[in-house]
Scaffold this active site. Structure first.
Site, PDB file in Angstrom:
ATOM      1  N   ASP A   1       9.716   9.451  -0.149  1.00 52.99           N
ATOM      2  CA  ASP A   1      10.507   8.737  -0.768  1.00 52.99           C
ATOM      3  C   ASP A   1      11.508   9.131  -1.846  1.00 52.99           C
ATOM      4  O   ASP A   1      12.305   8.598  -2.436  1.00 52.99           O
ATOM      5  CB  ASP A   1       9.770   7.240  -1.820  1.00 52.99           C
TER       6      ASP A   1
ATOM      7  N   MET B   1       7.454  14.353   6.663  1.00 55.29           N
ATOM      8  CA  MET B   1       6.592  13.046   7.362  1.00 55.29           C
ATOM      9  C   MET B   1       7.270  12.258   7.764  1.00 55.29           C
ATOM     10  O   MET B   1       6.304  11.238   8.606  1.00 55.29           O
ATOM     11  CB  MET B   1       6.014  12.385   5.862  1.00 55.29           C
TER      12      MET B   1
ATOM     13  N   ASP C   1      11.749   0.067   7.020  1.00 54.66           N
ATOM     14  CA  ASP C   1      12.869   0.990   7.570  1.00 54.66           C
ATOM     15  C   ASP C   1      12.796   1.794   8.728  1.00 54.66           C
ATOM     16  O   ASP C   1      11.387   1.509   8.380  1.00 54.66           O
ATOM     17  CB  ASP C   1      12.151   2.193   6.114  1.00 54.66           C
TER      18      ASP C   1
ATOM     19  N   LYS D   1       7.146  -1.315  -6.857  1.00 52.19           N
ATOM     20  CA  LYS D   1       6.709  -1.439  -6.011  1.00 52.19           C
ATOM     21  C   LYS D   1       5.912  -1.404  -4.524  1.00 52.19           C
ATOM     22  O   LYS D   1       5.521  -1.441  -4.676  1.00 52.19           O
ATOM     23  CB  LYS D   1       8.708  -1.340  -4.206  1.00 52.19           C
ATOM     24  N   ASN D   2       5.025   0.150  -4.384  1.00 51.63           N
ATOM     25  CA  ASN D   2       4.514   0.636  -3.368  1.00 51.63           C
ATOM     26  C   ASN D   2       3.085  -0.172  -4.184  1.00 51.63           C
ATOM     27  O   ASN D   2       1.937   0.017  -3.606  1.00 51.63           O
ATOM     28  CB  ASN D   2       4.156   1.697  -3.229  1.00 51.63           C
TER      29      ASN D   2
ATOM     30  N   ARG E   1       6.845  -4.611   6.472  1.00 52.27           N
ATOM     31  CA  ARG E   1       5.509  -3.621   6.528  1.00 52.27           C
ATOM     32  C   ARG E   1       4.519  -3.908   5.482  1.00 52.27           C
ATOM     33  O   ARG E   1       3.260  -3.316   6.060  1.00 52.27           O
ATOM     34  CB  ARG E   1       6.358  -1.832   6.475  1.00 52.27           C
TER      35      ARG E   1
END
Length: 437
Positions: free
Chosen positions: A321, A343, A121, A22-23, A97
């Protein structure tokens, strides 16, 4: 709004293949805006966030052709930059985002880029300063409409290369700056750049399109600007977050599972971090084999015997994640572990749901939680819960699959944002999970 009904306590068995990352896909898809030529991208995951971005590109005028499962051809030869200033775009761009990464390519190629404050998120503050400070360093003028929460950058005379030291190793910030700099005049150096595999993939793709980027894989990137970029074909890596999720699922349900085609060389410290929790995993070619853990798994201590701490960090550190996955897996380990989420300040707030299920967790503050494992002597019990974000959602799903009784997870759209057809794929290895609309 959909829900999952899950019967827990069932052993799973079989093979599962991770989806495309996904990223990485969020970055790669935005890069198609840098050229008027055709770009073919393979292994695109079929998930909500990616499909939203593809729709957004289409509304911008990008021609999109689906070639087959996970494969698309994009051609941005008639981009409608005026769409950026419409009310429809303000609504559409604000729901995702990842849409922030269209700004760099649009600024580089068309001299302007706008974006509403992005959604995503609810895991605490996620600042955009790194992105826009990078654009300003390249010569763009910045404006922000507080009333509409609308950001804009413009460079009517084009961008000019610059030396910059990022105040944080932001992955999306680095991607945005790199995509802007590839068409800037002269040389750009980006120090404290993110260097995770997905950012490396973006840089390799840009180079295949004609960009000149060196230092790939390090935290110092050098970009020599070029006049224009051409088309290319690119394949997205498997999703390391999904791979880590399946490792956690196998351990918690004491299931024998093989995760196929994981791109081992791009997993970094992920396998060893799970090994620190006592989980056995074997490399078989490019697959991960996880046995059934009949006798459970025991958390290792530090060398001096003190409690193990697992913390997130920019790559090549452990990805934030997967901290939610590690936390839920630790609830059935033998031993204790301190989870330190550095983070994001709200990402541990789902632990109350695990405590309701019977987990022994002490939330120290918004960033730290101590997990005291049950060693499978006490099963988590079924409950009704809601998914606050993608990664907490999959963690609660793993907890439900390992627990006793039938659980209900609400707000599963959060899980669907990051995991492709997850209920179907879990049923294929024996899970009892039903989607109810």
């Amino acid at each position: 709004m959909g829900i999952f009904k899950i019967e827990g306590g069932i052993r799973l068995k079989g093979e599962i293949t991770p989806q495309g990352a996904k990223n990485e896909a969020l970055q790669i898809l935005c890069a198609v805006l840098l050229t008027p030529e055709k770009v073919v991208i393979n292994n695109i995951p079929d998930i909500i966030d990616i499909n939203k971005l593809i729709t957004l590109l289409g509304n911008l005028g990008v021609k999109i052709q689906k070639n087959g499962s996970g494969s698309y051809t994009f051609q941005a030869d008639e981009v409608n930059v005026g769409y950026l200033e419409t009310e429809a775009f303000k609504k559409e761009g604000g729901s995702l985002r990842g849409s922030i990464m269209i700004v760099g390519p649009l600024l580089a190629r068309f001299g302007k880029g706008y974006i509403p404050k992005p959604g995503g998120d609810k895991i605490g503050r996620r600042r955009l300063d790194t992105h826009f400070e990078g654009f300003i360093n390249l010569g763009a003028k910045f404006r922000y409409n507080r009333e509409d929460h609308f950001y804009g950058v413009e460079a009517t005379d084009g961008l000019v290369g610059a030396d910059m030291l990022l105040d944080e190793a932001s992955v999306t910030g680095t991607a945005n700056i790199v995509m802007a700099a590839v068409l800037a005049k002269g040389r750009t150096t980006v120090y404290n750049a993110a260097c995770e595999p997905y950012l490396q993939q973006l840089c390799k793709m840009l180079n295949s399109m004609g960009a000149n980027i060196t230092g790939i894989g390090s935290n110092l990137l050098t970009i020599e600007g070029v006049e224009s970029l051409g088309g290319c074909e690119h394949r997205i890596l498997p999703d390391m977050i999904e791979i880590g999720s399946w490792i956690g699922l196998a351990a918690m349900t004491r299931s024998e599972i093989t995760i196929k085609n994981v791109s081992w060389d791009n997993l970094g410290v992920i396998p060893n971090t799970f090994r620190k929790l006592g989980i056995t995993l074997e490399r078989r070619g490019d697959d991960i084999y996880i046995p059934s853990h009949e006798d459970g798994y025991e958390i290792k201590t530090d060398i001096d015997g003190s409690i193990l701490t697992i913390a997130d960090a920019p790559w090549p550190g452990f990805t934030p994640d997967l901290l939610s996955i590690v936390l839920v897996v630790a609830t059935q380990a033998k031993g204790d572990v301190l989870i330190h989420q550095k983070m994001f300040e709200s990402r541990l707030f789902f632990v109350d749901k695990l405590i309701d299920m019977g987990a022994k967790i002490m939330l120290c503050d918004p960033h730290r939680a101590v997990v005291m494992g049950h060693d499978f002597k006490s099963q988590l019990k079924a409950t009704t819960m809601s998914s606050p974000d993608i990664r907490a959602g999959i963690s609660l799903l793993i907890a439900a699959l390992s627990g006793k009784g039938t659980s209900t997870i609400q707000n599963i759209e959060q899980i669907d944002r990051g995991y492709e057809r997850i209920d179907e794929r879990l049923r294929a290895i024996g899970a009892n999970i039903v989607r109810v609309e």
